[in-house]
Design a protein around this motif. Sequence first.
Motif, PDB file in Angstrom:
ATOM      1  N   LEU A   1      91.169  53.956  36.492  1.00 37.78           N
ATOM      2  CA  LEU A   1      91.517  55.254  36.961  1.00 37.78           C
ATOM      3  C   LEU A   1      92.876  55.555  36.933  1.00 37.78           C
ATOM      4  O   LEU A   1      93.727  54.993  37.179  1.00 37.78           O
ATOM      5  CB  LEU A   1      90.651  55.188  38.460  1.00 37.78           C
ATOM      6  N   PRO A   2      92.919  57.004  36.857  1.00 37.13           N
ATOM      7  CA  PRO A   2      94.302  57.454  36.527  1.00 37.13           C
ATOM      8  C   PRO A   2      95.092  57.451  37.830  1.00 37.13           C
ATOM      9  O   PRO A   2      94.490  57.368  39.009  1.00 37.13           O
ATOM     10  CB  PRO A   2      94.073  58.998  35.992  1.00 37.13           C
ATOM     11  N   ALA A   3      96.547  57.605  37.854  1.00 36.76           N
ATOM     12  CA  ALA A   3      97.282  57.726  38.702  1.00 36.76           C
ATOM     13  C   ALA A   3      97.411  59.074  39.552  1.00 36.76           C
ATOM     14  O   ALA A   3      96.867  60.040  39.296  1.00 36.76           O
ATOM     15  CB  ALA A   3      98.692  57.534  38.481  1.00 36.76           C
ATOM     16  N   PRO A   4      97.601  58.832  40.985  1.00 37.19           N
ATOM     17  CA  PRO A   4      97.838  60.198  41.725  1.00 37.19           C
ATOM     18  C   PRO A   4      98.670  61.347  40.981  1.00 37.19           C
ATOM     19  O   PRO A   4      99.801  60.962  40.128  1.00 37.19           O
ATOM     20  CB  PRO A   4      98.617  59.706  42.955  1.00 37.19           C
ATOM     21  N   GLY A   5      98.058  62.608  41.109  1.00 34.60           N
ATOM     22  CA  GLY A   5      98.787  63.771  40.553  1.00 34.60           C
ATOM     23  C   GLY A   5      98.354  64.030  39.294  1.00 34.60           C
ATOM     24  O   GLY A   5      98.555  65.057  38.533  1.00 34.60           O
ATOM     25  N   VAL A   6      97.626  63.269  38.365  1.00 33.75           N
ATOM     26  CA  VAL A   6      96.937  63.382  37.066  1.00 33.75           C
ATOM     27  C   VAL A   6      95.825  64.459  37.191  1.00 33.75           C
ATOM     28  O   VAL A   6      94.783  64.349  38.163  1.00 33.75           O
ATOM     29  CB  VAL A   6      96.148  62.165  36.411  1.00 33.75           C
TER      30      VAL A   6
ATOM     31  N   GLN B   1      92.426  67.107  40.746  1.00 34.47           N
ATOM     32  CA  GLN B   1      93.466  66.171  40.602  1.00 34.47           C
ATOM     33  C   GLN B   1      93.261  64.685  41.596  1.00 34.47           C
ATOM     34  O   GLN B   1      92.777  65.031  42.619  1.00 34.47           O
ATOM     35  CB  GLN B   1      94.695  66.869  41.101  1.00 34.47           C
ATOM     36  N   VAL B   2      93.887  63.985  40.803  1.00 33.14           N
ATOM     37  CA  VAL B   2      93.764  62.581  41.518  1.00 33.14           C
ATOM     38  C   VAL B   2      94.678  62.741  42.707  1.00 33.14           C
ATOM     39  O   VAL B   2      95.917  62.873  42.697  1.00 33.14           O
ATOM     40  CB  VAL B   2      94.343  61.451  40.725  1.00 33.14           C
ATOM     41  N   ALA B   3      94.364  62.536  43.969  1.00 32.78           N
ATOM     42  CA  ALA B   3      94.794  62.691  45.193  1.00 32.78           C
ATOM     43  C   ALA B   3      95.670  61.140  45.741  1.00 32.78           C
ATOM     44  O   ALA B   3      96.625  61.029  46.101  1.00 32.78           O
ATOM     45  CB  ALA B   3      94.073  63.107  46.243  1.00 32.78           C
ATOM     46  N   TRP B   4      94.652  60.185  45.255  1.00 29.85           N
ATOM     47  CA  TRP B   4      95.405  58.628  45.337  1.00 29.85           C
ATOM     48  C   TRP B   4      94.520  57.773  44.675  1.00 29.85           C
ATOM     49  O   TRP B   4      93.315  58.241  44.209  1.00 29.85           O
ATOM     50  CB  TRP B   4      94.904  58.282  47.041  1.00 29.85           C
ATOM     51  N   GLN B   5      94.833  56.451  44.290  1.00 33.84           N
ATOM     52  CA  GLN B   5      94.201  55.503  43.592  1.00 33.84           C
ATOM     53  C   GLN B   5      94.717  54.459  44.073  1.00 33.84           C
ATOM     54  O   GLN B   5      95.838  54.129  44.404  1.00 33.84           O
ATOM     55  CB  GLN B   5      94.745  55.941  42.097  1.00 33.84           C
ATOM     56  N   HIS B   6      93.544  53.220  44.167  1.00 34.34           N
ATOM     57  CA  HIS B   6      93.952  52.188  44.809  1.00 34.34           C
ATOM     58  C   HIS B   6      92.729  51.332  43.894  1.00 34.34           C
ATOM     59  O   HIS B   6      91.576  51.327  44.426  1.00 34.34           O
ATOM     60  CB  HIS B   6      93.872  51.994  46.177  1.00 34.34           C
ATOM     61  N   GLU B   7      93.195  50.130  43.070  1.00 34.82           N
ATOM     62  CA  GLU B   7      92.435  49.150  42.344  1.00 34.82           C
ATOM     63  C   GLU B   7      91.231  50.049  41.591  1.00 34.82           C
ATOM     64  O   GLU B   7      91.568  50.837  40.742  1.00 34.82           O
ATOM     65  CB  GLU B   7      91.694  48.342  43.645  1.00 34.82           C
TER      66      GLU B   7
ATOM     67  N   ALA C   1      89.289  55.828  43.530  1.00 38.96           N
ATOM     68  CA  ALA C   1      90.315  57.191  43.673  1.00 38.96           C
ATOM     69  C   ALA C   1      89.685  58.201  43.948  1.00 38.96           C
ATOM     70  O   ALA C   1      88.502  58.579  44.334  1.00 38.96           O
ATOM     71  CB  ALA C   1      90.714  57.594  42.217  1.00 38.96           C
ATOM     72  N   GLY C   2      90.521  58.859  44.907  1.00 41.23           N
ATOM     73  CA  GLY C   2      90.139  60.315  45.658  1.00 41.23           C
ATOM     74  C   GLY C   2      90.555  61.482  44.672  1.00 41.23           C
ATOM     75  O   GLY C   2      91.720  61.522  44.385  1.00 41.23           O
ATOM     76  N   ILE C   3      89.569  62.368  44.626  1.00 38.38           N
ATOM     77  CA  ILE C   3      89.712  63.464  43.730  1.00 38.38           C
ATOM     78  C   ILE C   3      89.699  64.675  44.703  1.00 38.38           C
ATOM     79  O   ILE C   3      88.916  64.901  45.491  1.00 38.38           O
ATOM     80  CB  ILE C   3      88.813  63.590  42.566  1.00 38.38           C
ATOM     81  N   SER C   4      90.809  65.553  44.498  1.00 41.82           N
ATOM     82  CA  SER C   4      91.046  66.726  45.049  1.00 41.82           C
ATOM     83  C   SER C   4      90.578  67.903  44.006  1.00 41.82           C
ATOM     84  O   SER C   4      91.108  68.113  43.108  1.00 41.82           O
ATOM     85  CB  SER C   4      92.157  66.960  45.881  1.00 41.82           C
ATOM     86  N   PHE C   5      89.298  68.503  44.643  1.00 43.59           N
ATOM     87  CA  PHE C   5      88.978  69.607  43.322  1.00 43.59           C
ATOM     88  C   PHE C   5      89.621  71.006  43.628  1.00 43.59           C
ATOM     89  O   PHE C   5      90.432  71.364  44.534  1.00 43.59           O
ATOM     90  CB  PHE C   5      87.507  69.966  43.890  1.00 43.59           C
ATOM     91  N   SER C   6      89.885  71.603  42.361  1.00 44.25           N
ATOM     92  CA  SER C   6      90.708  72.903  42.262  1.00 44.25           C
ATOM     93  C   SER C   6      90.018  73.968  42.876  1.00 44.25           C
ATOM     94  O   SER C   6      90.697  74.867  43.507  1.00 44.25           O
ATOM     95  CB  SER C   6      90.788  73.313  40.491  1.00 44.25           C
TER      96      SER C   6
END
Length: 174
Positions: A50-55, A69-75, A78-83
């Motif tokens: 999964l991509p890094a935060p901010g992508v 946008q990816v809000a956070w990623q761990h292992e 990932a949390g995605i924040s919708f536009s």
Amino acid sequence: MRRLQQAMEHRSQNRSNVFLSASLIVGAVPLPVRVRNMSRHGALLDGGSLPAPGVRVRLIRGGLSVDGQVAWQHECQAGISFSGEIDVGTWVKKVGHAGQQRVDDAIAAIRRNQSLPANQAPQAPSLGRIGEELQAICDRLASSSSITVEFGEELVKLDTLAQTLQQLSGRVAA
């Protein structure tokens, strides 16, 4: 501290726990993911690489898609924040082909050790039908913007197999 706790409770109350298959588009690369929970504003995803935060990304499920946008990623999560906002109910509906209900009913009957109704009894598909199905799959894959050049040769092979099956079916029928 109390406000933070209330905010966290409110956030979790607005999330639907789900287990959905989807694709996460990163640039032009589709990644298979599982949506674990979803709200109008974001989602929790499981998947590899999964991509890094901010992508910037696009989440696709069937005919639905949303940018985010990816809000956070761990292992592998990932949390995605919708536009923008989505309708969660639309996203969690079953996505399947037209015969999916018939398949679901047949599986349920088998699990209950019941015989299948005559109109649902398994039938051996003809070579022509197999060729037609394979051709339809090839057509859908060829028209998909998610298919990369990497799979072009395999798609041509599948198309050739589909045509061969349809030709064989004509010879058998004759």
